[in-house]
Design an enzyme around this catalytic site. Structure first.
Site, PDB file in Angstrom:
ATOM      1  N   LYS A   1      62.242  43.696  84.736  1.00 27.38           N
ATOM      2  CA  LYS A   1      61.434  42.590  84.212  1.00 27.38           C
ATOM      3  C   LYS A   1      62.281  41.341  84.221  1.00 27.38           C
ATOM      4  O   LYS A   1      63.519  41.414  84.171  1.00 27.38           O
ATOM      5  CB  LYS A   1      60.975  42.886  82.777  1.00 27.38           C
TER       6      LYS A   1
HETATM    7  P1  NAD Z   1      48.248  35.062  81.392  1.00 25.62           P
HETATM    8  O1  NAD Z   1      49.329  34.091  81.071  1.00 25.62           O
HETATM    9  O2  NAD Z   1      47.496  34.906  82.665  1.00 25.62           O
HETATM   10  O3  NAD Z   1      47.171  35.074  80.194  1.00 25.62           O
HETATM   11  C1  NAD Z   1      47.527  35.301  78.856  1.00 25.62           C
HETATM   12  C2  NAD Z   1      46.305  35.084  77.989  1.00 25.62           C
HETATM   13  O4  NAD Z   1      46.666  35.352  76.618  1.00 25.62           O
HETATM   14  C3  NAD Z   1      45.790  33.645  77.998  1.00 25.62           C
HETATM   15  O5  NAD Z   1      44.377  33.645  77.916  1.00 25.62           O
HETATM   16  C4  NAD Z   1      46.391  33.047  76.718  1.00 25.62           C
HETATM   17  O6  NAD Z   1      45.609  31.962  76.218  1.00 25.62           O
HETATM   18  C5  NAD Z   1      46.309  34.253  75.806  1.00 25.62           C
HETATM   19  N1  NAD Z   1      47.232  34.158  74.684  1.00 25.62           N
HETATM   20  C6  NAD Z   1      48.513  33.712  74.681  1.00 25.62           C
HETATM   21  N2  NAD Z   1      49.014  33.749  73.437  1.00 25.62           N
HETATM   22  C7  NAD Z   1      48.040  34.230  72.636  1.00 25.62           C
HETATM   23  C8  NAD Z   1      47.923  34.496  71.255  1.00 25.62           C
HETATM   24  N3  NAD Z   1      48.949  34.244  70.420  1.00 25.62           N
HETATM   25  N4  NAD Z   1      46.756  34.998  70.794  1.00 25.62           N
HETATM   26  C9  NAD Z   1      45.721  35.231  71.623  1.00 25.62           C
HETATM   27  N5  NAD Z   1      45.759  35.003  72.941  1.00 25.62           N
HETATM   28  C10 NAD Z   1      46.906  34.500  73.432  1.00 25.62           C
HETATM   29  O7  NAD Z   1      48.920  36.518  81.297  1.00 25.62           O
HETATM   30  P2  NAD Z   1      48.393  37.863  81.957  1.00 25.62           P
HETATM   31  O8  NAD Z   1      49.039  38.038  83.274  1.00 25.62           O
HETATM   32  O9  NAD Z   1      46.907  37.938  81.802  1.00 25.62           O
HETATM   33  O10 NAD Z   1      49.095  38.936  80.996  1.00 25.62           O
HETATM   34  C11 NAD Z   1      48.520  39.331  79.752  1.00 25.62           C
HETATM   35  C12 NAD Z   1      49.182  40.618  79.309  1.00 25.62           C
HETATM   36  O11 NAD Z   1      48.970  41.630  80.287  1.00 25.62           O
HETATM   37  C13 NAD Z   1      50.701  40.543  79.124  1.00 25.62           C
HETATM   38  O12 NAD Z   1      51.082  41.415  78.090  1.00 25.62           O
HETATM   39  C14 NAD Z   1      51.224  41.070  80.451  1.00 25.62           C
HETATM   40  O13 NAD Z   1      52.542  41.578  80.339  1.00 25.62           O
HETATM   41  C15 NAD Z   1      50.207  42.163  80.708  1.00 25.62           C
HETATM   42  N6  NAD Z   1      50.121  42.580  82.100  1.00 25.62           N
HETATM   43  C16 NAD Z   1      49.814  41.692  83.075  1.00 25.62           C
HETATM   44  C17 NAD Z   1      49.696  42.145  84.382  1.00 25.62           C
HETATM   45  C18 NAD Z   1      49.283  41.228  85.497  1.00 25.62           C
HETATM   46  O14 NAD Z   1      49.009  41.740  86.604  1.00 25.62           O
HETATM   47  N7  NAD Z   1      49.169  39.941  85.291  1.00 25.62           N
HETATM   48  C19 NAD Z   1      49.919  43.487  84.697  1.00 25.62           C
HETATM   49  C20 NAD Z   1      50.225  44.379  83.661  1.00 25.62           C
HETATM   50  C21 NAD Z   1      50.315  43.908  82.359  1.00 25.62           C
END
Ligand code: NAD
Length: 415
Positions: A105
């Site tokens: 990571k």
């Molecule tokens: P992103 O940055 O695209 O979106 C994050 C979302 O969370 C946004 O809508 C933001 O407004 C919201 N957010 C941020 N802080 C917040 C809070 N305090 N309360 C409520 N909402 C909040 O990120 P993402 O890629 O969608 O990732 C989201 C989660 O999924 C993370 O934990 C990431 O590690 C996990 N994840 C992502 C992927 C991927 O392919 N992008 C894969 C596996 C896991």
């Protein structure tokens, strides 16, 4: 122990799995320690020519089954503790879906929204240069995570390629299609969440079209999840982002919400629903709760008030160990992150395979292969959970740990 610490949580999950597996103490100790940790200073010129210096990390937790794999996060709360935990979870995740990767990571302590596009490009290229010795198609393959996107992956791919003197498509995944991205990658994590939700509802005899769902987070995972769960037939009753949320017990139309979000940059104020806070969303009366934002959202403090029957962890580490205990006592099923959100890394793996072969698949093929891998992972984890009578998180971690431990034992300890 402060179990709101993701690293403490990751270690305690590993220890629990090790106890269940009666894991060799030497292998257990190896797995408790990340293989490599790199901390870098990232100086960049701001647009006004002043200099700002940011801190970045790249952690390889384990590479016994192949090159390491894991996203890069740009967020003000990034810490080494968090990056180490996320790297360890990546190791188990890749092993659970049985793809030939270890876990890594990366992260930069920055709020990307406060940088101009040019500043973001300079930050990304400098960060990529600083972690260059660690990454490469055969070594470690980054991908997007919170705060990073396909443009950032394209800049990393270009920076790496300029340094090695040829176009290295396979150095990062989650890239735009024009530079070796995979069809289906954008929706892959959410699509995997949908497959896992479908399998869970089926297993519990719940009717899809009567199932109400609340989703925290409306980013790269949350927003396609709203659309795909609607397509599956569920009723998505609440959605939130960092600014707050919206609730409509009759269901929120995914297309209308997406249009509203494009116009306003938030789900807050969506006209066809009532305002709701993130705290309220987590405690809403619904069947399925999908945290898809940050870690440590479901804690010892609020777990007692959660009313969902099933929690599908789209985010990484949204549930603390204290909350896990409470959910277990209350009979709330938690489908853990390392299984539920592994669709993203699975299609990242497909992207890497396509890049290395320079042969690209159509979207149906990607989705079909994704479904088959996710369903296999689900059956493997559920089978172990039922056999050993443990929660799915313990079973999933144990499955991942057992596969990684087997690779260690087979390879032997160098020198
Ligand atoms: P992103 O940055 O695209 O979106 C994050 C979302 O969370 C946004 O809508 C933001 O407004 C919201 N957010 C941020 N802080 C917040 C809070 N305090 N309360 C409520 N909402 C909040 O990120 P993402 O890629 O969608 O990732 C989201 C989660 O999924 C993370 O934990 C990431 O590690 C996990 N994840 C992502 C992927 C991927 O392919 N992008 C894969 C596996 C896991």
């Amino acid at each position: 122990m402060s179990t709101n610490s993701p690293w403490e949580a990751a270690l305690s999950q590993l220890d629990q799995a090790a106890a269940l597996l009666e894991l060799d103490p030497g292998v257990h100790e190896i797995l408790r320690n990340p293989k490599r940790i790199l901390t870098v200073a990232i100086p960049i010129h701001r647009d006004d020519r002043s200099v700002s210096v940011y801190t970045g990390y790249r952690v390889h937790h384990n590479t016994s089954r192949g090159p390491s794999k894991g996203g890069i996060r740009y967020h003000p709360s990034v810490s080494l503790d968090e990056v180490k935990a996320l790297a360890m979870w990546m190791t188990w995740k890749c092993a659970i879906v049985n793809i030939p990767y270890g876990g890594a990571k990366g992260g930069v302590v920055v709020d990307p929204k406060e940088l101009s596009r040019d500043e973001l490009e300079r930050l990304t290229r400098r960060y990529a240069s600083e972690i260059l010795p660690l990454i490469g198609p055969d070594r470690d393959v980054p991908a997007p995570d919170m705060g990073t996107d396909e443009q950032i992956m394209a800049w990393i791919m270009d920076t790496y390629s300029m340094n090695v003197g040829h176009s290295a498509l396979g150095v990062v995944t989650g890239k735009p299609l024009s530079v070796g991205g995979s069809r289906g990658r954008g929706d892959a994590t959410a699509r995997g969440v949908m497959y896992v939700t479908e399998a869970t509802l089926k297993h519990r005899g719940m009717k899809v079209d009567e199932t109400t769902v609340a989703i925290q987070g409306y980013g790269k995972v949350g927003s396609p999840a709203v659309r795909l769960l609607e397509q599956l037939g569920c009723i998505v009753v609440a959605v939130s982002d960092v600014h707050g949320g919206v609730y409509n017990p009759k269901g929120i139309a995914a297309d209308a919400l997406a249009e509203y979000h494009v116009e306003t940059g938030t789900v807050v104020g969506f006209p066809d629903g009532d305002a709701i806070t993130n705290e309220e969303l987590l405690e809403l009366d619904c069947d399925v709760l999908i945290p898809a934002a940050l870690e440590s959202q479901l804690t010892g403090e609020n777990a007692g008030r959660v009313r969902a029957e099933v929690i599908i962890e789209a985010a990484n580490g949204p549930t603390t160990p204290e909350a896990d205990v409470i959910f277990e006592e209350r009979g709330i099923l938690v489908v853990p992150d390392i299984l539920a959100n592994s669709g993203g890394v699975t299609v990242s793996y497909f992207e890497w395979v396509q890049d290395l072969q320079a042969y690209f698949w159509d979207e149906d093929e990607v989705n079909m292969k994704l479904r088959s891998i996710m369903e296999r992972g689900y059956v493997d984890v559920l089978g172990l959970a039922e056999e050993r009578k443990v929660p799915m998180r313990v079973a999933a971690t144990a499955l991942g740990v057992a596969r990684v431990a087997e690779a260690h034992t087979t390879r032997g300890l160098f020198p």
